[in-house]
Enzyme design. Structure first.
Site, mmCIF file in Angstrom:
data_model
loop_
_atom_site.group_PDB
_atom_site.id
_atom_site.type_symbol
_atom_site.label_atom_id
_atom_site.label_comp_id
_atom_site.label_asym_id
_atom_site.label_seq_id
_atom_site.Cartn_x
_atom_site.Cartn_y
_atom_site.Cartn_z
ATOM 1 N N CYS A 36 21.201 4.591 18.382
ATOM 2 C CA CYS A 36 21.205 3.816 17.134
ATOM 3 C C CYS A 36 21.786 4.628 15.965
ATOM 4 C CB CYS A 36 19.782 3.438 16.771
ATOM 5 S SG CYS A 36 18.914 2.612 18.095
ATOM 6 N N ARG A 72 28.548 6.298 18.589
ATOM 7 C CA ARG A 72 27.260 6.732 19.138
ATOM 8 C C ARG A 72 26.774 5.796 20.241
ATOM 9 N NH1 ARG A 72 24.004 10.057 15.828
ATOM 10 N NH2 ARG A 72 22.201 8.948 16.597
ATOM 11 N N TRP A 105 20.967 0.523 19.783
ATOM 12 C CA TRP A 105 21.201 0.785 21.206
ATOM 13 C C TRP A 105 19.867 0.463 21.870
ATOM 14 C CZ3 TRP A 105 19.590 4.263 25.096
ATOM 15 C CH2 TRP A 105 20.494 4.450 26.158
ATOM 16 N N ASN A 111 15.664 4.463 14.047
ATOM 17 C CA ASN A 111 16.204 5.181 15.208
ATOM 18 C C ASN A 111 15.035 5.900 15.859
ATOM 19 O OD1 ASN A 111 18.682 4.433 14.314
ATOM 20 N ND2 ASN A 111 19.435 6.511 13.908
ATOM 21 N N GLY A 112 14.974 5.885 17.178
ATOM 22 C CA GLY A 112 13.907 6.594 17.869
ATOM 23 C C GLY A 112 13.030 5.636 18.646
ATOM 24 N N GLU A 164 32.094 19.566 35.511
ATOM 25 C CA GLU A 164 32.522 18.924 34.275
ATOM 26 C C GLU A 164 33.643 17.916 34.541
ATOM 27 O OE1 GLU A 164 31.276 18.562 31.554
ATOM 28 O OE2 GLU A 164 32.862 18.014 30.156
ATOM 29 N N LYS A 224 33.317 13.984 33.581
ATOM 30 C CA LYS A 224 34.286 13.309 32.692
ATOM 31 C C LYS A 224 34.785 12.039 33.359
ATOM 32 C CE LYS A 224 33.895 14.552 29.549
ATOM 33 N NZ LYS A 224 32.888 15.447 29.321
ATOM 34 N N GLU A 267 32.007 9.301 33.736
ATOM 35 C CA GLU A 267 31.589 8.772 32.433
ATOM 36 C C GLU A 267 32.512 7.670 31.938
ATOM 37 O OE1 GLU A 267 29.626 11.970 29.395
ATOM 38 O OE2 GLU A 267 31.643 12.457 30.068
ATOM 39 N N HIS A 304 27.365 21.024 54.473
ATOM 40 C CA HIS A 304 25.934 20.680 54.539
ATOM 41 C C HIS A 304 25.697 19.237 54.142
ATOM 42 C CE1 HIS A 304 25.039 24.807 55.401
ATOM 43 N NE2 HIS A 304 25.792 25.172 54.367
ATOM 44 N N LYS A 339 26.647 8.914 22.508
ATOM 45 C CA LYS A 339 27.152 10.238 22.162
ATOM 46 C C LYS A 339 26.012 11.237 22.011
ATOM 47 C CE LYS A 339 30.167 13.279 20.848
ATOM 48 N NZ LYS A 339 30.887 13.871 21.990
HETATM 49 C C1 G6P Z 1 25.271 12.811 25.950
HETATM 50 C C2 G6P Z 1 26.778 12.871 25.786
HETATM 51 C C3 G6P Z 1 27.333 14.071 26.560
HETATM 52 C C4 G6P Z 1 26.656 15.341 26.087
HETATM 53 C C5 G6P Z 1 25.132 15.247 26.207
HETATM 54 C C6 G6P Z 1 24.445 16.388 25.500
HETATM 55 O O1 G6P Z 1 24.948 12.488 27.263
HETATM 56 O O2 G6P Z 1 27.374 11.693 26.268
HETATM 57 O O3 G6P Z 1 28.729 14.173 26.345
HETATM 58 O O4 G6P Z 1 27.131 16.415 26.849
HETATM 59 O O5 G6P Z 1 24.652 14.049 25.581
HETATM 60 O O6 G6P Z 1 24.682 16.252 24.123
HETATM 61 P P1 G6P Z 1 24.594 17.432 23.083
HETATM 62 O O7 G6P Z 1 24.841 16.796 21.759
HETATM 63 O O8 G6P Z 1 23.201 18.001 23.205
HETATM 64 O O9 G6P Z 1 25.626 18.434 23.460
#
Ligand code: G6P
Length: 608
Positions: free
Chosen positions: A2, A27, A75, A101-102, A481, A485, A488, A504, A603
């Site tokens: 949010c 976000r 959200w 938010n929260g 990573e 990516k 996601e 394995h 985000k």
């Molecule tokens: C979310 C984002 C990721 C990020 C993770 C940790 O899942 O989509 O891209 O790596 O949070 O976020 P931070 O702000 O703690 O790096």
């Protein structure tokens, strides 16, 4: 997650609030709403879906008169995305409006209590209880009603509140969810995130936990839970407003991929003076660094992947055992933190709920906590014992790229610096590594030059159902990573495996034509990787090899090879990750997906 924006001043509020909310779209959200103080009531407009629906309903805000209001992007957590569940929520008389938010963890017991008193609820949200609870306490003193409400609630919250009989005033409060107040000559702002107000001001107050703020057009007053006024210091944010704009790129993600050379440069260069790494920010003496017996590295998502890679680098250079943990696991496993442990929490936003909880857990056990954080003044930055800022600038795309790269760079600095102080690397190696580190931004730039080949290759595999990534050592960290990516933003199932683990289990998933991306930059593991590649190729896999220039024998095994410049073996992740970011980006765009706002993701994950 949010987003909150609030404004009170001499201009019409709704267009400003909508613009602020548009800066928070990244976000992640599924509905949005505004509450504006007008002459006879608080006017609320809410809409399901993207912000443009709300913009159309209000003629871009112009149809809502009034100079004081609050806005929200939601959200969904409690209750489906819908108009009734969208914020703002009001009391029955519509004289109090709240955005939140929260998560209010005890909302059900508060709701039951209020229902007994005759309060009726229209939404499924936890937020609505706040509006009614405020109503039950409000007798003309907003600070008192807010303080009483806070005492009743458990969980996390950042709130923006309007009281109809307090014209021109926005109230706010926070507990474990970020909130800032921005000051300008034309009015004052409230926001959950800096980009929302960056266009108007860089002068902000960070609201601390359990603080209440009363914001007028030309006044800002802070109170503690005892309703006593407190003094706060204003901070200047050094981000450019343009940095939060797309600047001609189709997506923020591509813009941010291209900003990596500069972001890495900005993170490294202020910390290298006359060829020496200077890290006073760590707040640790050389003696304390020599005494460290254990390092714990903690993060979520990509920040966790940085930890995985940094373990290899820091252990190799500083010879300190490094334990890596997901923040969501660390916080609940009652970790054993020996004396002389250093805990490093990595976070772009500095607001990730699990990472904040891990930080608190580590602090409660007496460890020195170092935050590697991008957002200045964020919760982790403020609560850690010391902070090493990554200077990536605002990162808007949900899928992190430049923040990840700067976090890696910060870890290299720590590894080399610790190695020098602990004399686990020679002076010669130290100098070589520092020189090589300074060359990284240029080398990243060179990798970006190969983007057409990657785009061509990505188009070929855009219809894949599964894609695997394999690597050993540091390349395993890169693979994790690369795989994240891809999944996601392209929604293609993907897994990353330590190549030695293939036999394995994973190898049973390899079928004819499946793409296996093989990262092989580590000289001592190169031959082992080639063997693993042959194993999957003989089972029908299509191989993309990713290695350094010079390793041309890769082409004997891989069907398609991408080369990155040679660098110190500790830094290859910084180069190898770039083609993988581009691969994910081009696969997602070939599939016609919204790369900057992938489904279901946020985000900054500020709730558990
Ligand atoms: C979310 C984002 C990721 C990020 C993770 C940790 O899942 O989509 O891209 O790596 O949070 O976020 P931070 O702000 O703690 O790096």
């Amino acid at each position: 997650m949010c987003g909150i924006v609030g404004y009170t001043g001499c201009n019409q509020a709704a267009p400003i609030l909508l613009e602020g909310l548009s800066k928070l779209e990244y976000r992640g959200y599924d509905s949005a709403g505004l509450a504006i103080e007008s002459e006879d009531k608080i006017k609320v407009v809410r809409a399901k879906g993207r912000l443009h629906v709300l913009e159309e309903m209000t003629d871009n805000g112009r149809a809502m008169k009034g100079t004081c209001g609050i806005g929200h992007t939601r959200w969904a957590t409690h209750g489906v995305p819908s108009v009734v569940n969208a914020h703002p929520h009001c009391n029955a008389k519509k004289t109090i409006a709240v955005v939140h938010n929260g998560i209010i963890e005890n909302y059900q017991s508060i709701k039951a209590h209020l229902q007994k008193k005759g309060y009726q609820f229209e939404s499924e949200t936890d937020t609505e209880v706040i509006a009614h609870l405020l109503d039950s306490y409000y007798q003309g003193d907003p600070i008192e009603a807010i303080a009483k409400t806070m005492v009743r609630m458990t969980g996390s919250y950042a709130l923006g509140i309007l009281f109809f009989d307090q014209p021109g005033k926005v109230f706010a409060v926070r507990k474990d969810s970020p909130m800032i107040v921005g000051s300008t000559p034309e009015g004052n702002f409230l926001a959950s995130d800096v980009p929302a107000i960056l266009k108007y001001t860089k002068n902000v107050y960070f609201v601390d936990n359990m603080e209440i703020v009363s914001i007028g057009a030309d006044s800002i007053h802070f109170y503690n839970l005892d309703q006593e006024e407190i003094e706060k210091e204003i901070t200047t944010i050094n981000w450019d407003a343009e940095a939060a704009e797309k600047g001609g790129y189709e997506h923020f993600m591509m813009k941010e991929i291209y900003e990596q050379p500069k972001a890495v440069q900005d993170t490294i260069s202020p910390r290298i003076k006359d060829g020496e790494i200077v890290l006073e920010e760590l707040g640790m003496t050389e003696d304390e660094i020599r005494k460290i017996r254990h390092i714990y590295m903690i993060g979520c998502g990509s920040a966790y992947h940085v930890c995985v890679s940094a373990k290899y680098v820091i252990e190799a250079l500083a010879r300190i055992p490094v334990e890596v943990d997901l923040a969501s696991e660390f916080r609940y496993r009652d970790p054993i933190l020996e004396e002389d442990s250093l805990v490093i929490i990595i976070s772009q936003s500095g607001e990730t709920a699990d990472s904040i909880a891990a930080l608190k857990e580590a602090k409660s056990k007496g460890a020195h906590v170092l935050g590697i954080v991008n957002v200045v003044g964020s919760s982790i930055a403020r609560e850690a014992d010391s902070v090493l800022y990554t200077w990536a600038g605002p990162e808007i795309s949900v899928a992190t790229t430049k923040a990840y790269s700067t976090q890696l760079a910060a870890c290299y600095l720590i590894g080399i610096y610790f190695g020098k102080i602990r004399q686990t690397i020679t002076d010669e190696t130290y100098q070589e590594l520092v020189e090589e580190l300074m060359k990284l931004p240029d080398k990243i730039q060179r990798v970006l030059g190969d983007k057409e080949r990657i785009q061509w290759f990505a188009n070929k595999f855009a219809a894949s159902k599964d894609i695997f990534f394999i690597g050993r050592g540091l390349d395993y960290g890169t693979s994790l990573e690369g795989s994240l990516k891809l999944k996601e933003i392209s929604y293609i199932h993907s897994e990353a495996y330590a190549a030695g683990e293939l036999k394995h289990g994973t190898i049973s998933l390899i079928e004819k034509g499946i793409l296996v991306v093989s990262v092989a930059t580590q000289p001592e593991l190169y031959e082992k990787m080639i063997s693993n590649m042959v194993e999957v190729k003989s089972r029908g896999a299509y191989l993309m090899g990713l290695t350094c220039y010079g390793n041309y024998s890769m082409e004997d095994t891989a069907n398609f090879t991408i080369y990155v410049p040679k660098t110190a073996k500790y830094f290859t992740n910084s180069l190898a990750v770039i083609p993988l970011q581009l691969l994910a980006y081009y696969v997602a765009t070939a599939r016609g997906l919204d790369v900057d706002k992938p489904r279901n993701l946020a985000k900054s994950v500020t709730v558990e």
